[in-house]
Write an enzyme that holds these catalytic residues in place. Sequence first.
Site, PDB file in Angstrom:
ATOM      1  CG  ASP A  86      -1.575  -1.387   1.502  1.00  0.00           C
ATOM      2  OD1 ASP A  86      -2.292  -1.981   0.453  1.00  0.00           O
ATOM      3  OD2 ASP A  86      -1.892  -1.366   2.432  1.00  0.00           O
TER       4      ASP A  86
ATOM      5  CG  ASP B 266      -0.518   5.695   5.723  1.00  0.00           C
ATOM      6  OD1 ASP B 266      -0.532   5.458   4.728  1.00  0.00           O
ATOM      7  OD2 ASP B 266      -1.618   5.508   7.100  1.00  0.00           O
TER       8      ASP B 266
ATOM      9  CD  GLU C 167      -2.079  -1.568   6.832  1.00  0.00           C
ATOM     10  OE1 GLU C 167      -2.276  -0.346   7.197  1.00  0.00           O
ATOM     11  OE2 GLU C 167      -2.980  -2.120   5.757  1.00  0.00           O
ATOM     12  CD  GLU C 168       1.568   1.995   7.491  1.00  0.00           C
ATOM     13  OE1 GLU C 168       0.202   1.823   7.509  1.00  0.00           O
ATOM     14  OE2 GLU C 168       2.367   1.814   6.641  1.00  0.00           O
TER      15      GLU C 168
ATOM     16  CG  ASP D 227      -4.101  -0.361  10.322  1.00  0.00           C
ATOM     17  OD1 ASP D 227      -5.301  -0.584   9.016  1.00  0.00           O
ATOM     18  OD2 ASP D 227      -3.647   0.159   9.474  1.00  0.00           O
TER      19      ASP D 227
ATOM     20  CG  LEU E 239      -4.779   6.566   9.494  1.00  0.00           C
ATOM     21  CD1 LEU E 239      -5.696   7.115  10.368  1.00  0.00           C
ATOM     22  CD2 LEU E 239      -4.128   8.744   9.185  1.00  0.00           C
ATOM     23  CG  ASP E 240      -8.095   0.425   7.891  1.00  0.00           C
ATOM     24  OD1 ASP E 240      -7.306  -0.238   7.087  1.00  0.00           O
ATOM     25  OD2 ASP E 240      -9.650   0.592   7.069  1.00  0.00           O
TER      26      ASP E 240
ATOM     27  CD  GLU F 186      -6.754  -4.385   8.005  1.00  0.00           C
ATOM     28  OE1 GLU F 186      -6.539  -5.183   7.306  1.00  0.00           O
ATOM     29  OE2 GLU F 186      -6.292  -3.308   7.542  1.00  0.00           O
TER      30      GLU F 186
END
Length: 335
Positions: free
Chosen positions: A64, A70, A93-94, A116, A118-119, A279
């Site tokens: 992504d 993010d 996630e990052e 996560d 900032l989803d 998530e």
Amino acid sequence: MDTNCMTVSRFIIERQREVPGATGEFTILLSSLLTSFKSISSAVNRAGIHQIYGLAGDTNITGDDQKKLDVLSNETMINMLGASYTVCGMVSEENKNVIRVPPANEKQGKYIVCFDPLDGSSNIECLASIGSIFGILKKPDPSKDFKEADVFQPGDNFVAAGYTLYGSATMLVLALKDAGVHGFMYDPTIGEFVLTDPDMKIQPKGKIYSTNEGNYKYLSTGVQKYIDSKKFPETGEPYAARYIGSMVADLHRTIKYGGIFMYPKNTKAPNGKLRLLYECNPMAFVAEQAGGAASEGSGRILAIKPKSIHERAPIFIGSKEDVAEIEDFIKKFDS
Ligand code: P6P
């Protein structure tokens, strides 16, 4: 001005007194999360004015495009949690790999946080609601040092999980193991999250379905037939279709109004798009603690034993009867 408002800190302190042997570490951990969410909320709300929209010029491990927000949100959560003396490891996630809190400065604690930061960040520039998602585990063996394999626990092991929605208001929804789901609205005038939605419950059946129908042609026969049945029911009225494209916003609406949110597997994404650890699992924990359900199509999301930190899972989540119905369609047409 409410001179006796129930802040989330006060709420957790009261809950802590009901837990024998509670050390207060969870309260400190939560406090570091709250600081992160207040900071992220402020950044999201000021991003347009301070020109911090746009790409950070890199991509995350799952491909992504990383937005500046993010990166900012991720660094904030890692720094706040890492400095809380309550966390030994994190999954974000990052970040490609598990994040170990350095034992050297003896900052390690007993909790593992999957998040996560900032989803839905692809929705930032159009001001659609976005959110932070988190799930809190314990180190399996408190007598041993944290090891990366400790993060591979099913979501059933969460002690707590939730999300913070940055929308027309900022709201923390916190699910505590066997202690319900509670919503706290952020009041910037006092800098506190205040209890506004105690004991949130998902109604047993709804009238809304939520999925990206742009993927319809790639879906299984069972899921296609389920969607068709919501549009052209043999009896009764069709369901309403709602899809924001931001999981936290779509899930919050599903909890408040009932119905089902789905991100199924499809021929383009054989395991679906959404990631299990940070998530699907946290959202499934919230849904089940609120009396709803969360399935990967034929079994509970929270029972899945993770194998890799960024693995994906199909998800059908929301009102218990709606989730059971699509499981029946999948069983009938896809097995
Ligand atoms: P699609 C946002 O990018 C996200 O990760 C979730 O918040 C959201 O539910 C999903 O992806 C939307 O995916 O393929 O419909 O754009």
